[in-house]
Design a protein around this motif. Structure first.
Motif, PDB file in Angstrom:
ATOM      1  N   UNK A  82     -18.707  37.396  -3.693  1.00 24.59           N
ATOM      2  CA  UNK A  82     -18.487  36.515  -2.649  1.00 24.59           C
ATOM      3  C   UNK A  82     -16.867  35.770  -2.867  1.00 24.59           C
ATOM      4  N   UNK A  83     -16.248  35.724  -1.702  1.00 24.39           N
ATOM      5  CA  UNK A  83     -14.906  35.282  -1.779  1.00 24.39           C
ATOM      6  C   UNK A  83     -14.997  33.711  -1.596  1.00 24.39           C
ATOM      7  N   UNK A  84     -14.364  32.797  -2.366  1.00 26.65           N
ATOM      8  CA  UNK A  84     -14.203  31.405  -2.300  1.00 26.65           C
ATOM      9  C   UNK A  84     -12.803  30.938  -2.245  1.00 26.65           C
ATOM     10  N   UNK A  85     -12.579  29.783  -1.562  1.00 23.07           N
ATOM     11  CA  UNK A  85     -11.279  29.379  -2.137  1.00 23.07           C
ATOM     12  C   UNK A  85     -11.433  28.662  -3.444  1.00 23.07           C
ATOM     13  N   UNK A  86     -10.187  28.852  -4.408  1.00 21.73           N
ATOM     14  CA  UNK A  86     -10.129  28.719  -5.679  1.00 21.73           C
ATOM     15  C   UNK A  86     -10.102  27.161  -5.955  1.00 21.73           C
ATOM     16  N   UNK A  87     -10.860  26.277  -5.499  1.00 24.39           N
ATOM     17  CA  UNK A  87     -10.953  25.156  -5.989  1.00 24.39           C
ATOM     18  C   UNK A  87     -11.405  24.780  -7.254  1.00 24.39           C
ATOM     19  N   UNK A 132     -19.531  24.142  -4.044  1.00 22.33           N
ATOM     20  CA  UNK A 132     -19.822  24.651  -4.933  1.00 22.33           C
ATOM     21  C   UNK A 132     -19.186  23.913  -6.302  1.00 22.33           C
ATOM     22  N   UNK A 133     -19.797  24.000  -7.536  1.00 26.39           N
ATOM     23  CA  UNK A 133     -19.354  23.282  -8.592  1.00 26.39           C
ATOM     24  C   UNK A 133     -19.185  24.266 -10.071  1.00 26.39           C
ATOM     25  N   UNK A 134     -18.089  24.149 -10.583  1.00 24.29           N
ATOM     26  CA  UNK A 134     -17.807  24.891 -11.758  1.00 24.29           C
ATOM     27  C   UNK A 134     -18.492  24.294 -13.112  1.00 24.29           C
ATOM     28  N   UNK A 135     -19.340  24.765 -13.782  1.00 25.51           N
ATOM     29  CA  UNK A 135     -19.977  24.275 -14.786  1.00 25.51           C
ATOM     30  C   UNK A 135     -19.068  23.940 -15.862  1.00 25.51           C
ATOM     31  N   UNK A 136     -18.935  22.552 -16.085  1.00 27.40           N
ATOM     32  CA  UNK A 136     -18.095  22.368 -17.205  1.00 27.40           C
ATOM     33  C   UNK A 136     -18.865  22.125 -18.537  1.00 27.40           C
ATOM     34  N   UNK A 137     -18.557  22.785 -19.500  1.00 25.02           N
ATOM     35  CA  UNK A 137     -19.488  23.085 -20.693  1.00 25.02           C
ATOM     36  C   UNK A 137     -19.029  21.747 -21.570  1.00 25.02           C
ATOM     37  N   UNK A 138     -17.826  21.365 -21.643  1.00 29.77           N
ATOM     38  CA  UNK A 138     -17.446  20.332 -22.302  1.00 29.77           C
ATOM     39  C   UNK A 138     -18.013  18.874 -21.914  1.00 29.77           C
ATOM     40  N   UNK A 139     -18.047  18.688 -20.544  1.00 32.93           N
ATOM     41  CA  UNK A 139     -18.717  17.420 -19.964  1.00 32.93           C
ATOM     42  C   UNK A 139     -19.814  17.807 -19.017  1.00 32.93           C
ATOM     43  N   UNK A 140     -20.932  18.426 -19.900  1.00 31.26           N
ATOM     44  CA  UNK A 140     -21.997  19.126 -18.875  1.00 31.26           C
ATOM     45  C   UNK A 140     -22.803  18.284 -18.173  1.00 31.26           C
TER      46      UNK A 140
END
Length: 213
Positions: free
Chosen positions: A90-95, A165-173
């Protein structure tokens, strides 16, 4: 048209039909148009290489065996099959500021591989970690994003139907996840008390969709 010309055109049509590349997928455009395509893994046995390339641009082979490119700004989804597996991107804007290797600044659009589709959907991509750089030209300040060069790693994106959408932050999870999934007490409690962590993304998504729809 003479009989001889008709026979010639008919033979050309039959020949093209015989050598045409069979489609193994289609691209759905934002306009609603659907284009049948052939997606090749380029002989690479690891399908992750296919996703890594397709997330930046859709390069496909059309019905006449010609290589074509599509601008992601007009793409909605890509569906295709390799071997016995069926995939959807699926195409998303690259936020998410996903940077492409050897380029300055992240591209405007990115294709994400759909892992789970539900109230809480899960997507993945292959991300080169992004660094930042500030340059001054006189009194003008310019900020750049660029790949650090640490190699690609698989990263996940969550998408609730009524949220961005949210990108999972593994350093500040914990904090961002609690904020994003606050509507689901059962899952939030398990993230808060460390029952669920960065290795439990699939469990988090499954439980949310089971108890918090």
């Amino acid at each position: 048209m003479s009989k001889s010309y008709f026979i010639t055109y008919l033979l050309i049509f039959i020949l093209n039909s015989c050598i045409a590349k069979p489609s193994n997928g289609y691209v759905l455009l934002t306009s609603g148009e659907k284009i049948n395509v052939y997606i090749s893994d380029g002989g690479v046995t690891d399908n992750s290489e296919t996703f890594s390339g397709l997330q930046w641009e859709i390069k496909y082979i059309d019905s006449l065996d010609k290589t074509r490119y599509l601008d992601l700004a007009i793409v909605k989804e890509l569906h295709f099959s390799l071997d016995t597996e069926t995939y959807r991107m699926v195409c998303f804007k690259n936020v998410f500021k996903i940077a492409k290797n050897n380029t300055f600044g992240p591209p405007s659009y990115v294709m994400l591989y759909l892992v789970i589709e539900d109230e809480l959907s899960l997507y993945s991509f292959f991300d080169s970690p992004v660094g930042s750089k500030t340059e001054y030209h006189g009194n003008v300040k310019t900020d750049y994003d660029f790949p650090i060069g640490m190699g690609e790693r698989k990263v996940h994106v969550l998408k609730l139907k009524e949220k961005e959408p949210i990108k999972i932050n593994y350093f500040k999870f914990k904090k961002p996840m609690l904020e994003y999934l606050r509507s689901c007490n059962e899952v939030s409690k398990k993230i808060e008390n460390d029952t669920y962590g960065t290795r439990d993304i699939l469990l988090i998504v499954d439980e949310y969709n089971e108890v918090c729809k």
